[in-house]
Motif scaffolding. Structure first.
Motif, PDB file in Angstrom:
ATOM      1  N   MET A  14      83.635  -2.352 -42.600  1.00 37.59           N
ATOM      2  CA  MET A  14      83.902  -3.449 -41.682  1.00 37.59           C
ATOM      3  C   MET A  14      84.555  -3.143 -40.448  1.00 37.59           C
ATOM      4  SD  MET A  14      86.038  -6.618 -42.731  1.00 37.59           S
ATOM      5  CE  MET A  14      85.379  -7.073 -44.237  1.00 37.59           C
ATOM      6  N   THR A  15      84.007  -3.497 -39.429  1.00 41.24           N
ATOM      7  CA  THR A  15      84.371  -3.440 -38.089  1.00 41.24           C
ATOM      8  C   THR A  15      85.770  -4.148 -37.741  1.00 41.24           C
ATOM      9  OG1 THR A  15      83.047  -4.643 -36.746  1.00 41.24           O
ATOM     10  CG2 THR A  15      82.143  -2.626 -37.070  1.00 41.24           C
ATOM     11  N   GLN A  16      86.364  -3.805 -36.786  1.00 40.62           N
ATOM     12  CA  GLN A  16      87.582  -4.522 -36.387  1.00 40.62           C
ATOM     13  C   GLN A  16      87.070  -5.994 -35.982  1.00 40.62           C
ATOM     14  OE1 GLN A  16      89.205  -1.622 -33.630  1.00 40.62           O
ATOM     15  NE2 GLN A  16      90.898  -0.955 -34.898  1.00 40.62           N
ATOM     16  N   GLN A  17      85.987  -5.966 -35.139  1.00 41.04           N
ATOM     17  CA  GLN A  17      85.674  -7.243 -34.835  1.00 41.04           C
ATOM     18  C   GLN A  17      85.040  -8.104 -35.870  1.00 41.04           C
ATOM     19  OE1 GLN A  17      85.633  -8.515 -31.440  1.00 41.04           O
ATOM     20  NE2 GLN A  17      85.364 -10.220 -32.550  1.00 41.04           N
ATOM     21  N   GLN A  18      84.470  -7.533 -36.811  1.00 41.48           N
ATOM     22  CA  GLN A  18      83.957  -8.323 -38.170  1.00 41.48           C
ATOM     23  C   GLN A  18      85.339  -8.909 -38.811  1.00 41.48           C
ATOM     24  OE1 GLN A  18      81.775  -5.162 -39.976  1.00 41.48           O
ATOM     25  NE2 GLN A  18      79.737  -6.371 -39.430  1.00 41.48           N
ATOM     26  N   LEU A  19      86.367  -8.260 -39.023  1.00 41.79           N
ATOM     27  CA  LEU A  19      87.387  -8.566 -39.537  1.00 41.79           C
ATOM     28  C   LEU A  19      88.188  -9.736 -38.901  1.00 41.79           C
ATOM     29  CD1 LEU A  19      89.561  -8.564 -41.730  1.00 41.79           C
ATOM     30  CD2 LEU A  19      90.838  -6.563 -40.787  1.00 41.79           C
ATOM     31  N   ALA A  20      88.293  -9.632 -37.408  1.00 42.41           N
ATOM     32  CA  ALA A  20      88.708 -10.525 -36.504  1.00 42.41           C
ATOM     33  C   ALA A  20      88.097 -11.924 -36.659  1.00 42.41           C
ATOM     34  CB  ALA A  20      88.761  -9.886 -35.071  1.00 42.41           C
ATOM     35  N   ALA A  49      94.678 -10.723 -46.470  1.00 40.16           N
ATOM     36  CA  ALA A  49      94.740 -10.490 -47.899  1.00 40.16           C
ATOM     37  C   ALA A  49      93.511 -10.972 -48.596  1.00 40.16           C
ATOM     38  CB  ALA A  49      96.088 -11.126 -48.525  1.00 40.16           C
ATOM     39  N   LEU A  50      93.174 -12.436 -48.479  1.00 41.57           N
ATOM     40  CA  LEU A  50      91.874 -12.938 -49.183  1.00 41.57           C
ATOM     41  C   LEU A  50      90.786 -12.137 -48.934  1.00 41.57           C
ATOM     42  CD1 LEU A  50      92.593 -16.910 -48.549  1.00 41.57           C
ATOM     43  CD2 LEU A  50      92.693 -15.661 -50.624  1.00 41.57           C
ATOM     44  N   VAL A  51      90.663 -11.784 -47.674  1.00 40.40           N
ATOM     45  CA  VAL A  51      89.329 -10.947 -47.209  1.00 40.40           C
ATOM     46  C   VAL A  51      89.240  -9.828 -48.033  1.00 40.40           C
ATOM     47  CG1 VAL A  51      88.220  -9.782 -45.350  1.00 40.40           C
ATOM     48  CG2 VAL A  51      88.958 -12.006 -44.916  1.00 40.40           C
ATOM     49  N   PHE A  52      90.436  -9.200 -48.141  1.00 35.22           N
ATOM     50  CA  PHE A  52      90.190  -8.018 -49.160  1.00 35.22           C
ATOM     51  C   PHE A  52      90.500  -8.088 -50.631  1.00 35.22           C
ATOM     52  CE2 PHE A  52      91.241  -6.344 -44.581  1.00 35.22           C
ATOM     53  CZ  PHE A  52      89.925  -5.791 -44.370  1.00 35.22           C
ATOM     54  N   ASN A  53      90.583  -9.552 -50.953  1.00 31.06           N
ATOM     55  CA  ASN A  53      90.843  -9.616 -52.264  1.00 31.06           C
ATOM     56  C   ASN A  53      92.059  -9.049 -53.011  1.00 31.06           C
ATOM     57  OD1 ASN A  53      90.214 -11.170 -54.546  1.00 31.06           O
ATOM     58  ND2 ASN A  53      89.247  -9.601 -55.560  1.00 31.06           N
ATOM     59  N   THR A  55      96.759  -9.029 -52.459  1.00 27.57           N
ATOM     60  CA  THR A  55      97.952  -9.995 -52.079  1.00 27.57           C
ATOM     61  C   THR A  55      98.458  -9.352 -50.713  1.00 27.57           C
ATOM     62  OG1 THR A  55      99.341  -8.362 -53.401  1.00 27.57           O
ATOM     63  CG2 THR A  55      98.362 -10.203 -54.421  1.00 27.57           C
ATOM     64  N   ILE A  56      99.402 -10.349 -50.259  1.00 29.12           N
ATOM     65  CA  ILE A  56     100.119  -9.688 -49.051  1.00 29.12           C
ATOM     66  C   ILE A  56     101.013  -8.725 -49.670  1.00 29.12           C
ATOM     67  CG2 ILE A  56     101.840 -10.702 -47.602  1.00 29.12           C
ATOM     68  CD1 ILE A  56     100.740 -13.412 -47.543  1.00 29.12           C
ATOM     69  N   GLU A  57     101.663  -8.693 -50.645  1.00 27.63           N
ATOM     70  CA  GLU A  57     102.360  -7.718 -51.149  1.00 27.63           C
ATOM     71  C   GLU A  57     101.880  -6.297 -51.197  1.00 27.63           C
ATOM     72  OE1 GLU A  57     104.107 -11.505 -52.848  1.00 27.63           O
ATOM     73  OE2 GLU A  57     102.193 -10.613 -52.617  1.00 27.63           O
ATOM     74  N   GLU A  58     100.693  -6.293 -51.660  1.00 26.65           N
ATOM     75  CA  GLU A  58      99.865  -4.976 -51.612  1.00 26.65           C
ATOM     76  C   GLU A  58      99.393  -4.605 -50.288  1.00 26.65           C
ATOM     77  OE1 GLU A  58      99.000  -2.833 -54.018  1.00 26.65           O
ATOM     78  OE2 GLU A  58     100.561  -3.682 -55.015  1.00 26.65           O
ATOM     79  N   LEU A  59      98.966  -5.591 -49.605  1.00 26.01           N
ATOM     80  CA  LEU A  59      98.475  -5.272 -48.079  1.00 26.01           C
ATOM     81  C   LEU A  59      99.688  -4.620 -47.356  1.00 26.01           C
ATOM     82  CD1 LEU A  59      95.958  -5.779 -46.158  1.00 26.01           C
ATOM     83  CD2 LEU A  59      97.265  -7.895 -45.763  1.00 26.01           C
ATOM     84  N   TYR A  60     100.554  -5.228 -47.424  1.00 24.46           N
ATOM     85  CA  TYR A  60     101.642  -4.422 -46.684  1.00 24.46           C
ATOM     86  C   TYR A  60     102.560  -3.605 -47.200  1.00 24.46           C
ATOM     87  CZ  TYR A  60     100.280  -7.197 -42.555  1.00 24.46           C
ATOM     88  OH  TYR A  60      99.642  -7.414 -41.519  1.00 24.46           O
ATOM     89  N   GLY A  61     102.507  -3.211 -48.529  1.00 20.74           N
ATOM     90  CA  GLY A  61     103.315  -2.317 -49.110  1.00 20.74           C
ATOM     91  C   GLY A  61     104.671  -2.727 -49.084  1.00 20.74           C
ATOM     92  N   LEU A  62     105.020  -4.152 -49.514  1.00 22.95           N
ATOM     93  CA  LEU A  62     106.209  -4.853 -49.246  1.00 22.95           C
ATOM     94  C   LEU A  62     107.324  -3.920 -49.941  1.00 22.95           C
ATOM     95  CD1 LEU A  62     105.672  -8.536 -48.811  1.00 22.95           C
ATOM     96  CD2 LEU A  62     105.848  -6.665 -47.207  1.00 22.95           C
ATOM     97  N   GLU A  63     106.939  -3.635 -51.111  1.00 22.27           N
ATOM     98  CA  GLU A  63     107.916  -2.784 -52.228  1.00 22.27           C
ATOM     99  C   GLU A  63     108.528  -1.668 -51.538  1.00 22.27           C
ATOM    100  OE1 GLU A  63     108.351  -1.018 -56.563  1.00 22.27           O
ATOM    101  OE2 GLU A  63     107.188  -3.000 -56.414  1.00 22.27           O
ATOM    102  N   GLU A  64     107.454  -0.770 -50.952  1.00 26.47           N
ATOM    103  CA  GLU A  64     107.685   0.482 -50.285  1.00 26.47           C
ATOM    104  C   GLU A  64     108.286   0.307 -48.972  1.00 26.47           C
ATOM    105  OE1 GLU A  64     105.183   3.923 -48.101  1.00 26.47           O
ATOM    106  OE2 GLU A  64     104.287   3.107 -49.802  1.00 26.47           O
ATOM    107  N   ASN A  65     107.990  -0.875 -48.320  1.00 28.55           N
ATOM    108  CA  ASN A  65     108.904  -1.055 -47.080  1.00 28.55           C
ATOM    109  C   ASN A  65     110.268  -1.354 -47.179  1.00 28.55           C
ATOM    110  OD1 ASN A  65     107.077  -0.642 -44.714  1.00 28.55           O
ATOM    111  ND2 ASN A  65     105.893  -2.456 -45.495  1.00 28.55           N
TER     112      ASN A  65
END
Length: 73
Positions: A14-20, A49-53, A55-65
């Protein structure tokens, strides 16, 4: 904040524009997110997160952060 947006986007060919377009922001916003120069609203993070199926937690690695934040204190 670290995130996995670029990796997930590339894995989906996916391109950046497509995601946008899918999440109703400019491609500059996606670029800033991928460079970790911008933290999104909770709603934008949720849409991405929905686009990539995932969670927000996984998308941002919240536990690691969170672990990294505690190390810096």
């Amino acid at each position: 904040m670290k995130n996995k947006i670029k990796d997930l986007r590339i894995s989906k060919n996916m391109t950046q524009q497509q995601l946008a377009d899918l999440v109703f922001v400019s491609n500059r916003t996606i670029i800033s997110l991928e460079k970790e120069q911008y933290n999104p609203s909770i709603m934008l993070a949720y849409k991405i997160a929905l686009v990539f199926n995932t969670t927000i937690e996984e998308l941002y690695g919240l536990e690691e952060n969170l672990k990294n934040e505690h190390k810096n204190i």
